[in-house]
Write a protein that holds these residues in place. Structure first.
Motif, PDB file in Angstrom:
ATOM      1  N   LYS A  38      -6.300   0.180  -0.724  1.00 35.76           N
ATOM      2  CA  LYS A  38      -7.110   0.677   0.390  1.00 35.76           C
ATOM      3  C   LYS A  38      -6.652   0.105   1.726  1.00 35.76           C
ATOM      4  O   LYS A  38      -6.671   0.809   2.738  1.00 35.76           O
ATOM      5  CB  LYS A  38      -8.580   0.350   0.163  1.00 35.76           C
ATOM      6  CG  LYS A  38      -9.494   1.033   1.183  1.00 35.76           C
ATOM      7  CD  LYS A  38     -10.948   0.961   0.769  1.00 35.76           C
ATOM      8  CE  LYS A  38     -11.805   1.776   1.740  1.00 35.76           C
ATOM      9  NZ  LYS A  38     -13.231   1.758   1.377  1.00 35.76           N
ATOM     10  N   HIS A  39      -6.266  -1.134   1.753  1.00 33.86           N
ATOM     11  CA  HIS A  39      -5.841  -1.759   3.006  1.00 33.86           C
ATOM     12  C   HIS A  39      -4.324  -1.780   3.085  1.00 33.86           C
ATOM     13  O   HIS A  39      -3.636  -1.927   2.078  1.00 33.86           O
ATOM     14  CB  HIS A  39      -6.396  -3.183   3.093  1.00 33.86           C
ATOM     15  CG  HIS A  39      -7.893  -3.223   3.182  1.00 33.86           C
ATOM     16  ND1 HIS A  39      -8.559  -3.271   4.375  1.00 33.86           N
ATOM     17  CD2 HIS A  39      -8.844  -3.197   2.217  1.00 33.86           C
ATOM     18  CE1 HIS A  39      -9.862  -3.295   4.153  1.00 33.86           C
ATOM     19  NE2 HIS A  39     -10.061  -3.246   2.843  1.00 33.86           N
ATOM     20  N   THR A  91      -8.141   6.629   4.541  1.00 33.97           N
ATOM     21  CA  THR A  91      -8.554   5.438   3.771  1.00 33.97           C
ATOM     22  C   THR A  91      -7.779   4.205   4.179  1.00 33.97           C
ATOM     23  O   THR A  91      -8.127   3.107   3.784  1.00 33.97           O
ATOM     24  CB  THR A  91      -8.324   5.688   2.274  1.00 33.97           C
ATOM     25  OG1 THR A  91      -6.935   5.904   2.052  1.00 33.97           O
ATOM     26  CG2 THR A  91      -9.115   6.880   1.804  1.00 33.97           C
ATOM     27  N   HIS A 122       0.848  -1.193   0.000  1.00 39.90           N
ATOM     28  CA  HIS A 122       0.000   0.000   0.000  1.00 39.90           C
ATOM     29  C   HIS A 122       0.886   1.246   0.000  1.00 39.90           C
ATOM     30  O   HIS A 122       1.958   1.257   0.629  1.00 39.90           O
ATOM     31  CB  HIS A 122      -0.905  -0.026   1.243  1.00 39.90           C
ATOM     32  CG  HIS A 122      -1.884   1.093   1.304  1.00 39.90           C
ATOM     33  ND1 HIS A 122      -1.545   2.353   1.760  1.00 39.90           N
ATOM     34  CD2 HIS A 122      -3.193   1.158   0.963  1.00 39.90           C
ATOM     35  CE1 HIS A 122      -2.603   3.141   1.693  1.00 39.90           C
ATOM     36  NE2 HIS A 122      -3.631   2.428   1.219  1.00 39.90           N
ATOM     37  N   LYS A 168      -7.805  -4.102  -4.838  1.00 44.88           N
ATOM     38  CA  LYS A 168      -8.338  -2.742  -4.879  1.00 44.88           C
ATOM     39  C   LYS A 168      -9.630  -2.657  -4.061  1.00 44.88           C
ATOM     40  O   LYS A 168     -10.418  -3.611  -4.015  1.00 44.88           O
ATOM     41  CB  LYS A 168      -8.623  -2.311  -6.318  1.00 44.88           C
ATOM     42  CG  LYS A 168      -7.528  -2.665  -7.326  1.00 44.88           C
ATOM     43  CD  LYS A 168      -6.201  -2.017  -7.000  1.00 44.88           C
ATOM     44  CE  LYS A 168      -5.128  -2.405  -8.019  1.00 44.88           C
ATOM     45  NZ  LYS A 168      -3.810  -1.835  -7.700  1.00 44.88           N
ATOM     46  N   GLY A 169      -9.863  -1.522  -3.434  1.00 46.20           N
ATOM     47  CA  GLY A 169     -11.118  -1.291  -2.717  1.00 46.20           C
ATOM     48  C   GLY A 169     -11.222  -2.115  -1.442  1.00 46.20           C
ATOM     49  O   GLY A 169     -10.250  -2.650  -0.916  1.00 46.20           O
ATOM     50  N   ASP A 170     -12.474  -2.172  -0.916  1.00 43.58           N
ATOM     51  CA  ASP A 170     -12.720  -2.882   0.329  1.00 43.58           C
ATOM     52  C   ASP A 170     -12.458  -4.382   0.158  1.00 43.58           C
ATOM     53  O   ASP A 170     -12.849  -4.983  -0.839  1.00 43.58           O
ATOM     54  CB  ASP A 170     -14.163  -2.670   0.791  1.00 43.58           C
ATOM     55  CG  ASP A 170     -14.365  -1.264   1.332  1.00 43.58           C
ATOM     56  OD1 ASP A 170     -13.400  -0.723   1.914  1.00 43.58           O
ATOM     57  OD2 ASP A 170     -15.471  -0.716   1.164  1.00 43.58           O
ATOM     58  N   LEU A 171     -11.831  -4.955   1.173  1.00 44.72           N
ATOM     59  CA  LEU A 171     -11.520  -6.382   1.159  1.00 44.72           C
ATOM     60  C   LEU A 171     -11.918  -7.001   2.493  1.00 44.72           C
ATOM     61  O   LEU A 171     -11.784  -6.366   3.541  1.00 44.72           O
ATOM     62  CB  LEU A 171     -10.010  -6.607   0.939  1.00 44.72           C
ATOM     63  CG  LEU A 171      -9.395  -6.009  -0.328  1.00 44.72           C
ATOM     64  CD1 LEU A 171      -7.881  -6.162  -0.299  1.00 44.72           C
ATOM     65  CD2 LEU A 171      -9.962  -6.678  -1.574  1.00 44.72           C
ATOM     66  N   ILE A 172     -12.414  -8.205   2.445  1.00 43.88           N
ATOM     67  CA  ILE A 172     -12.709  -8.959   3.667  1.00 43.88           C
ATOM     68  C   ILE A 172     -11.726 -10.128   3.704  1.00 43.88           C
ATOM     69  O   ILE A 172     -11.798 -11.043   2.872  1.00 43.88           O
ATOM     70  CB  ILE A 172     -14.160  -9.468   3.677  1.00 43.88           C
ATOM     71  CG1 ILE A 172     -15.125  -8.287   3.567  1.00 43.88           C
ATOM     72  CG2 ILE A 172     -14.429 -10.272   4.943  1.00 43.88           C
ATOM     73  CD1 ILE A 172     -16.583  -8.701   3.501  1.00 43.88           C
ATOM     74  N   GLN A 177      -6.942   1.229   6.128  1.00 40.93           N
ATOM     75  CA  GLN A 177      -7.727   0.394   7.038  1.00 40.93           C
ATOM     76  C   GLN A 177      -7.022  -0.914   7.278  1.00 40.93           C
ATOM     77  O   GLN A 177      -6.219  -1.358   6.489  1.00 40.93           O
ATOM     78  CB  GLN A 177      -9.118   0.108   6.423  1.00 40.93           C
ATOM     79  CG  GLN A 177      -9.908   1.357   6.119  1.00 40.93           C
ATOM     80  CD  GLN A 177     -11.239   0.999   5.492  1.00 40.93           C
ATOM     81  OE1 GLN A 177     -11.662  -0.135   5.545  1.00 40.93           O
ATOM     82  NE2 GLN A 177     -11.896   1.992   4.927  1.00 40.93           N
ATOM     83  N   ASN A 183     -12.432 -15.523   0.737  1.00 43.52           N
ATOM     84  CA  ASN A 183     -11.887 -14.536  -0.200  1.00 43.52           C
ATOM     85  C   ASN A 183     -10.397 -14.745  -0.461  1.00 43.52           C
ATOM     86  O   ASN A 183      -9.743 -13.882  -1.058  1.00 43.52           O
ATOM     87  CB  ASN A 183     -12.123 -13.125   0.333  1.00 43.52           C
ATOM     88  CG  ASN A 183     -13.593 -12.781   0.376  1.00 43.52           C
ATOM     89  OD1 ASN A 183     -14.349 -13.131  -0.522  1.00 43.52           O
ATOM     90  ND2 ASN A 183     -14.014 -12.089   1.438  1.00 43.52           N
TER      91      ASN A 183
END
Length: 567
Positions: free
Chosen positions: A401-402, A564, A371, A440-444, A566, A449
């Motif tokens: 993002k993470h 952003t 990141h 990319k973006g939100d990840l769980i 996280q 996943n």
């Protein structure tokens, strides 16, 4: 010199000892001829020197010389009749079908005569015009197999439909409308195919040889694992035996101390009773003595002091209670069981950790996946949140993002293990991820996943799943070990310092490369320490080196923390 008489037989030039044609012939004084080697060996075994043929006795061993005349005659005889030049048939070779008696080796087979010939009997085929036209081939056994069983004719053609050899008459009957080619033509085609078949067979052989090597390697690893398992088992069982022996000694000592206390109490009471018995015995003697006095005045004056017994204890309520042994053994065994369970878990965890540490791999962090806020050390072993989002190329591998980063190395089979120092951190995440995870973006970050990891935040340790698995936190974690058995679908986490197994995800299915991944968490004063990929059994010198590297990381910008970023 005149040529040798070809009517002479081999017997005329044979040694009477070896019965073979002379080899370096020599003559004795009596006129008989022998091979030099034969007569020499014959005399070596005799006490007296005599002729093997006429038994003439020689007083001294004759000085033998090669008979040049006989030797030249033998040479001419060999050249003229070619003594033993034609080879006899050996096992596995094709014999001459014409030879009678001793069969010689065939040098050609005639496909017209269906006969095999030695050089002598082949001569007419090389001389007679009609026989010269016959087809001669290298010697072949079982020439009858080259005849059509139905028409008794030579098999000359090949039926491509039925894939069989046929004769000329077969082409007018069963194979009339089948494509037919000469044997030579089909032979060339099949020969070309044979090269391909040979290559394929060779490849199959190599595959099986590799499989054998793989199986042998597995057996070797199994033997090594078995040896380590036995060693670990001996270590654990020895420690447990020492624990049991200590418990036995302590138990025996406790029982003995209780018995000793009871004996001491009984001894004190017995002494007191014996003293009272002595006092009472003395009083009884005084009373008995007084009962025999006739002095009335003395009797009355003394009676008053003797009528009351000496001061004694009321022994009716005094008793010696035996030690409370009932239940002691059970309580001790319960304590032993608890101790053994604790010790067993400790020893087994330690042995298990030692085993998985053997699969240590050297991994470094990949800056192309980090990141933009993360800061990596030059050696790729440390990562922390720098608090400032750097302007970096947004490649497809980078997390946006993470605060995640993967290693350069990936693993698609076998077992691997690595350790991450999490000391002095309040937020972090450590585990492995498959190659195809989203970046990319939100990840769980759950197994569904493509993530298998444990995370720590707010004094809570969990295995990230849906739902999350809350894990016991025994003490402050300082170093986390991660072990993966790709083929068995196993991911395990260990508290390295405490030598304790934390959690294992079993039954996992892996179909693509796995990457170790780290997340140091967002920057705060309490979470400023980096995550450090550290080697197994790190020495104090290495710890100091890592600390120096950590202090050399670029300064943090405390005022510019990306919202952003996280966990």
């Amino acid at each position: 010199m005149a040529s040798a008489n070809t009517s002479w037989s081999e017997d005329n030039f044979s040694c009477s000892i070896c019965l073979d044609v002379f080899n370096r012939p020599v003559s004795t004084r009596c006129g008989h001829n022998f091979c030099r080697t034969c007569i020499t060996k014959f005399w070596d075994d005799q006490v007296q020197y005599k002729c093997p043929v006429c038994n003439e006795l020689f007083h001294t061993r004759p000085d033998l010389r090669v008979n040049t005349f006989i030797s030249e005659m033998v040479d001419q005889f060999r050249r003229s009749v070619r003594v033993k030049e034609l080879p006899c048939v050996e096992p596995g070779e094709v014999p001459c079908d014409v030879c009678t008696g001793t069969q010689l080796k065939a040098v050609k087979s005639c496909l017209m005569c269906f006969t095999s010939y030695c050089p002598t009997h082949l001569e007419p085929h090389q001389r007679v015009a009609g026989l010269k036209r016959h087809l001669l081939v290298e010697p072949m056994d079982r020439l009858e197999d080259r005849l059509c069983k139905k028409h008794n004719q030579l098999l000359e053609l090949f039926c491509q439909t039925d894939q069989v050899c046929v004769c000329q008459f077969c082409t007018e009957a069963d194979h009339k409308y089948h494509p037919l080619v000469p044997l030579k033509e089909e032979y060339e085609v099949k020969t070309a195919q044979l090269a391909k078949i040979e290559s394929e067979v060779q490849q199959m052989i190599q595959e099986r040889q590799r499989k054998i090597e793989e199986i042998n390697d597995t057996v070797d690893r199994s033997k090594a694992d078995a040896d380590r398992q036995i060693a670990d088992g001996v270590q654990v069982l020895t420690a447990l035996m020492r624990c049991i022996e200590k418990w036995r000694d302590d138990f025996n000592q406790t029982v003995k101390e209780k018995l000793k206390s009871t004996e001491k109490q009984a001894e004190g009471l017995i002494k007191e009773l014996e003293q009272e018995i002595e006092d009472l015995t003395n009083r009884r003697s005084e009373v008995k003595q007084l009962s025999h006095t006739e002095d009335q005045l003395h009797f009355l004056q003394t009676f008053t002091s003797l009528k009351n017994p000496p001061n004694t204890r009321d022994w009716t309520k005094v008793e010696v209670c035996p030690p409370p042994y009932i239940g002691s053994l059970r309580r001790s065994l319960d304590q032993l069981e608890e101790t053994l369970n604790m010790e067993r878990k400790k020893l087994c965890n330690d042995a298990e950790l030692k085993r998985v540490q053997q699969y240590e791999v050297d991994v470094t962090l990949d800056p192309d996946t980090a990141h933009p806020q993360l800061i990596l050390s030059e050696d790729g072993k440390q990562v922390r949140d720098g608090g400032v989002r750097k302007k970096l190329p947004d490649n497809r591998k980078r997390f946006t993002k993470h605060l995640y980063v993967l290693t350069r190395q990936s693993f698609s089979s076998g077992r691997f293990y690595f350790e991450v120092q999490v000391k002095n951190k309040t937020v972090w995440r450590v585990g492995v991820a498959r190659e195809s995870i989203g970046r990319k973006g939100d990840l769980i970050a759950t197994p569904g996943n493509g993530y298998w990891n444990i995370s720590f935040t707010k004094d809570k340790l969990v295995f990230s799943d849906n739902p999350a698995v809350r894990l016991p936190l025994r003490a402050e974690l300082q170093k986390v070990g991660v072990f993966v058995d790709y083929d068995e679908g196993l991911v395990s986490f260990y508290d390295v310092e405490a030598r304790v197994h934390i959690y294992s995800a079993t039954g996992c299915t892996f179909h693509e490369p796995l990457y170790p991944f780290l997340c140091p968490g967002s920057f705060t004063v309490s979470n400023s320490a980096p995550l450090i990929i550290s080697p197994v059994n790190q020495t104090e010198r290495e710890r100091k080196r890592i600390l120096e590297k950590r202090n050399s990381l670029p300064d943090r910008n405390h005022n510019k923390v990306s919202k952003t970023a996280q966990l």
